[in-house]
Write a protein that holds these residues in place. Structure first.
Motif, PDB file in Angstrom:
ATOM      1  N   ARG A 381      60.300  37.834  58.289  1.00  0.00           N
ATOM      2  CA  ARG A 381      59.423  36.530  58.318  1.00  0.00           C
ATOM      3  C   ARG A 381      58.898  36.722  56.622  1.00  0.00           C
ATOM      4  O   ARG A 381      58.921  35.949  55.741  1.00  0.00           O
ATOM      5  N   LEU A 382      58.291  37.807  56.284  1.00  0.00           N
ATOM      6  CA  LEU A 382      57.750  38.108  55.067  1.00  0.00           C
ATOM      7  C   LEU A 382      58.846  38.203  53.992  1.00  0.00           C
ATOM      8  O   LEU A 382      58.451  37.911  52.889  1.00  0.00           O
ATOM      9  N   ARG A 383      60.062  38.689  54.404  1.00  0.00           N
ATOM     10  CA  ARG A 383      61.089  38.790  53.287  1.00  0.00           C
ATOM     11  C   ARG A 383      61.490  37.251  52.950  1.00  0.00           C
ATOM     12  O   ARG A 383      62.040  37.216  51.609  1.00  0.00           O
ATOM     13  N   ALA A 384      61.259  36.567  53.627  1.00  0.00           N
ATOM     14  CA  ALA A 384      61.701  35.031  53.359  1.00  0.00           C
ATOM     15  C   ALA A 384      60.694  34.431  52.520  1.00  0.00           C
ATOM     16  O   ALA A 384      61.183  33.407  51.979  1.00  0.00           O
ATOM     17  N   GLU A 385      59.578  34.917  52.336  1.00  0.00           N
ATOM     18  CA  GLU A 385      58.597  34.482  51.495  1.00  0.00           C
ATOM     19  C   GLU A 385      58.767  34.841  49.778  1.00  0.00           C
ATOM     20  O   GLU A 385      59.111  36.171  49.775  1.00  0.00           O
ATOM     21  N   PRO A 386      58.916  33.808  49.066  1.00  0.00           N
ATOM     22  CA  PRO A 386      59.432  34.267  47.379  1.00  0.00           C
ATOM     23  C   PRO A 386      58.334  35.105  46.703  1.00  0.00           C
ATOM     24  O   PRO A 386      58.796  35.950  46.002  1.00  0.00           O
ATOM     25  N   ASP A 387      57.141  35.518  47.348  1.00  0.00           N
ATOM     26  CA  ASP A 387      56.238  35.998  46.887  1.00  0.00           C
ATOM     27  C   ASP A 387      55.837  37.277  47.398  1.00  0.00           C
ATOM     28  O   ASP A 387      55.077  38.008  47.129  1.00  0.00           O
ATOM     29  N   PHE A 388      56.809  37.531  48.389  1.00  0.00           N
ATOM     30  CA  PHE A 388      56.567  39.051  48.975  1.00  0.00           C
ATOM     31  C   PHE A 388      57.849  39.757  48.856  1.00  0.00           C
ATOM     32  O   PHE A 388      58.845  39.225  49.191  1.00  0.00           O
ATOM     33  N   SER A 397      58.940  50.706  64.406  1.00  0.00           N
ATOM     34  CA  SER A 397      57.883  49.573  64.298  1.00  0.00           C
ATOM     35  C   SER A 397      57.108  49.634  62.946  1.00  0.00           C
ATOM     36  O   SER A 397      56.128  49.247  62.811  1.00  0.00           O
ATOM     37  N   LEU A 398      57.512  50.373  61.906  1.00  0.00           N
ATOM     38  CA  LEU A 398      56.843  50.572  60.524  1.00  0.00           C
ATOM     39  C   LEU A 398      57.641  50.053  59.479  1.00  0.00           C
ATOM     40  O   LEU A 398      58.915  50.364  59.334  1.00  0.00           O
ATOM     41  N   PHE A 399      56.978  49.302  58.582  1.00  0.00           N
ATOM     42  CA  PHE A 399      57.553  49.038  57.636  1.00  0.00           C
ATOM     43  C   PHE A 399      56.434  48.727  56.411  1.00  0.00           C
ATOM     44  O   PHE A 399      55.331  48.775  56.736  1.00  0.00           O
ATOM     45  N   SER A 400      56.868  48.554  55.031  1.00  0.00           N
ATOM     46  CA  SER A 400      55.914  48.503  53.995  1.00  0.00           C
ATOM     47  C   SER A 400      56.199  47.291  53.230  1.00  0.00           C
ATOM     48  O   SER A 400      57.331  47.165  53.062  1.00  0.00           O
ATOM     49  N   PHE A 401      55.189  46.466  52.454  1.00  0.00           N
ATOM     50  CA  PHE A 401      55.816  45.270  51.779  1.00  0.00           C
ATOM     51  C   PHE A 401      54.467  45.161  50.766  1.00  0.00           C
ATOM     52  O   PHE A 401      53.853  45.855  50.593  1.00  0.00           O
ATOM     53  N   ARG A 402      55.049  44.443  49.705  1.00  0.00           N
ATOM     54  CA  ARG A 402      54.052  43.925  48.594  1.00  0.00           C
ATOM     55  C   ARG A 402      54.111  42.648  48.384  1.00  0.00           C
ATOM     56  O   ARG A 402      55.246  41.956  48.582  1.00  0.00           O
ATOM     57  N   TYR A 403      52.871  42.099  47.667  1.00  0.00           N
ATOM     58  CA  TYR A 403      52.758  40.838  47.270  1.00  0.00           C
ATOM     59  C   TYR A 403      52.925  40.775  45.720  1.00  0.00           C
ATOM     60  O   TYR A 403      52.340  41.571  45.051  1.00  0.00           O
ATOM     61  N   ARG A 404      53.567  39.758  45.368  1.00  0.00           N
ATOM     62  CA  ARG A 404      53.739  39.738  43.811  1.00  0.00           C
ATOM     63  C   ARG A 404      52.997  38.293  43.522  1.00  0.00           C
ATOM     64  O   ARG A 404      53.208  37.371  43.970  1.00  0.00           O
ATOM     65  N   ILE A 461      48.125  37.543  57.132  1.00  0.00           N
ATOM     66  CA  ILE A 461      48.637  38.169  55.690  1.00  0.00           C
ATOM     67  C   ILE A 461      48.892  36.826  54.902  1.00  0.00           C
ATOM     68  O   ILE A 461      48.488  36.829  53.662  1.00  0.00           O
ATOM     69  N   LEU A 462      49.726  35.923  55.141  1.00  0.00           N
ATOM     70  CA  LEU A 462      50.079  34.846  54.432  1.00  0.00           C
ATOM     71  C   LEU A 462      49.088  33.825  54.021  1.00  0.00           C
ATOM     72  O   LEU A 462      48.634  33.371  52.792  1.00  0.00           O
ATOM     73  N   GLU A 463      48.043  33.740  54.938  1.00  0.00           N
ATOM     74  CA  GLU A 463      46.932  32.960  54.686  1.00  0.00           C
ATOM     75  C   GLU A 463      45.767  33.259  53.363  1.00  0.00           C
ATOM     76  O   GLU A 463      45.278  32.808  52.799  1.00  0.00           O
TER      77      GLU A 463
END
Length: 473
Positions: A381-388, A397-404, A461-463
């Motif tokens: 779901r987060l991968r599909a967001e253009p700014d994540f 069950s563990l991953f990491s992400f960044r907001y741009r 996270i998105l909100e």
């Protein structure tokens, strides 16, 4: 308070516990108090006279509870879980009531003999072969320390405890840079020293130790006059779930005659699911393995399962037997205090017995499989967001992400985001660094979490990120 009052208060505490867990979703996950607030609410001096339990319990609710971060909250997605399934809590209640000190077989035979059987249940559950014996340590940190001390003694011909390290050839221990800081502490406490902990580069998507670099480092140390003592491998690193390739590491260890300890503190619990065991293929060649049932299996903290191929080596490293600790007239017994650094031992095996019987391996497997699936769905779901962006792919069950955001400093932006998320209170996340860059971690593992809880995490996270894009938000 007397025992004739205990039943009444036991019922009140039990009722409170049920209401607490049923209402957790209405509480902020992380404590919202300011530093010093709890200390300021406590009297500076102890009371001289007894106080009524009603007042003590009222103060517990008004003073203590506002300063608690709720590790049993279904939306606790930070660190790794420290679960307390209801059956485990009941077992701990009983242990606290009978309050045995289980340092020796004779000081509570049931505790010792149940520990032997329960560790074999766990060995079978995670697919370790026969030949491994187990002991319950308080934490993976203690298991790792015991393993490092054993590495040290074997490398020094069992002379370290007697003669100390002064004048000895310096020892070397090897690990990747993804290991937990408990490894550093074990190196400090063992006297080996941080300068003698060699960190091997990682490679591949799983960020595992480069076996060729490991072999080269060992050969270089031998040529330089050092004495290699052991390797600490990582299965499910705390940062982003790094997985050493044991099938590549073990042949290097065997070629150089080195002791191998496998730290699987979090991920080891997932090995009750056969489809995840590829992550630690080769573990059967290890000398020592640890995982924490108090993380992902639901056992109340503290409860760390430490498996050893040669218990005699561990006992030779740690056992001290003054006359007052000897058991006479009983042959073939185990005194588990000789398998761990502390002498005193709690009856930890009872909660494993309750836990496995109350939920069954199938129930525990279902929980872990759900957590893995829900976490991976959130990553998509987060991968599909253009700014994540997903920085490290899901490991269990563990991953990491960044907001741009254009023009924003990435580290500052992501630190601001994780801070805002945690201040919001609906979920709790933590941050780490990957190759120097600050990222946000997500892991699902709380015993009572549902798919809706994980979906809500994505909403939050998105909100919160969108609110940060609004001026003066």
């Amino acid at each position: 308070m007397r025992w004739n009052e205990f039943a009444e208060w036991g019922r009140k505490v039990s009722d409170w516990a049920v209401k607490y867990h049923e209402g957790l979703r209405d509480r902020p996950v992380r404590a919202q108090t300011a530093p010093g607030a709890i200390a300021d609410a406590l009297p500076a001096a102890p009371p001289d006279t007894a106080e009524p339990m009603q007042q003590i319990f009222a103060d517990f609710e008004s003073i203590v509870m506002p300063g608690i971060t709720h590790w049993q909250h279904p939306r606790f997605f930070a660190y790794f879980p420290a679960n307390a399934a209801p059956a485990s809590v009941l077992a701990e209640y009983l242990v606290s009531t009978i309050a045995p000190q289980c340092m020796l077989w004779q000081t509570s035979p049931a505790a010792t003999e149940m520990e032997t059987v329960m560790l074999d249940w766990l060995r079978q559950s995670v697919g370790l072969p026969e030949g491994f014996a187990g002991v319950i340590q308080d934490s993976a940190s203690s298991a790792t320390l015991a393993a490092v001390l054993t590495m040290r003694e074997k490398a020094l011909g069992w002379d370290g405890n007697t003669s100390g390290l002064a004048g000895q050839t310096p020892l070397r221990i090897y690990c990747s840079r993804e290991v937990h800081t408990s490894i550093d502490r074990a190196i400090w406490v063992s006297g080996i020293g941080e300068a003698n902990l060699r960190r091997i580069p990682v490679t591949g998507e799983n960020r595992g130790m480069d076996a060729a670099a490991l072999d080269a480092a060992i050969r270089e140390d031998v040529a330089a006059g050092f004495r290699p003592a052991g390797i600490i491998a990582c299965i499910g690193g705390t940062g982003v779930g790094a997985m050493d390739d044991l099938t590549a590491v073990m042949p290097v260890a065997k070629a150089h005659g080195l002791y191998v300890h496998v730290d699987a503190a979090w991920a080891g619990a997932a090995m009750i699911c056969p489809e995840f065991r590829h992550y630690w293929a080769g573990v059967e060649e290890a000398d020592s393995v640890v995982f924490n049932p108090h993380k992902w299996l639901g056992a109340q903290f503290d409860c760390s399962a430490h498996f050893i191929r040669s218990p005699d080596d561990l006992v030779r490293t740690l056992a001290i037997q003054p006359e007052y600790l000897k058991t006479h007239g009983a042959e073939g017994i185990i005194n588990y205090s000789e398998w761990s650094v502390p002498l005193g031992r709690r009856f930890r095996a009872l909660k494993i017995w309750f836990l496995i019987r109350a939920y069954g391996l199938d129930g525990l497997r279902r929980m872990i499989r759900n957590h893995v699936a829900w976490s991976q769905a959130l990553a998509e779901r987060l991968r599909a967001e253009p700014d994540f962006e997903i920085v490290t792919e899901p490991v269990l069950s563990l991953f990491s992400f960044r907001y741009r955001r254009d023009g924003a400093d990435p580290d500052a932006l992501n630190l601001a985001l994780v801070t805002a998320i945690n201040n919001d209170g609906r979920i709790y996340l933590t941050q780490t660094r990957v190759d120097g860059d600050l990222v946000i971690r997500f892991q699902a593992g709380q015993f009572d979490a549902t798919e809706d809880d994980v979906k809500l995490a994505g909403d939050v996270i998105l909100e919160v990120a969108r609110a940060m894009e609004t001026p003066n938000a």
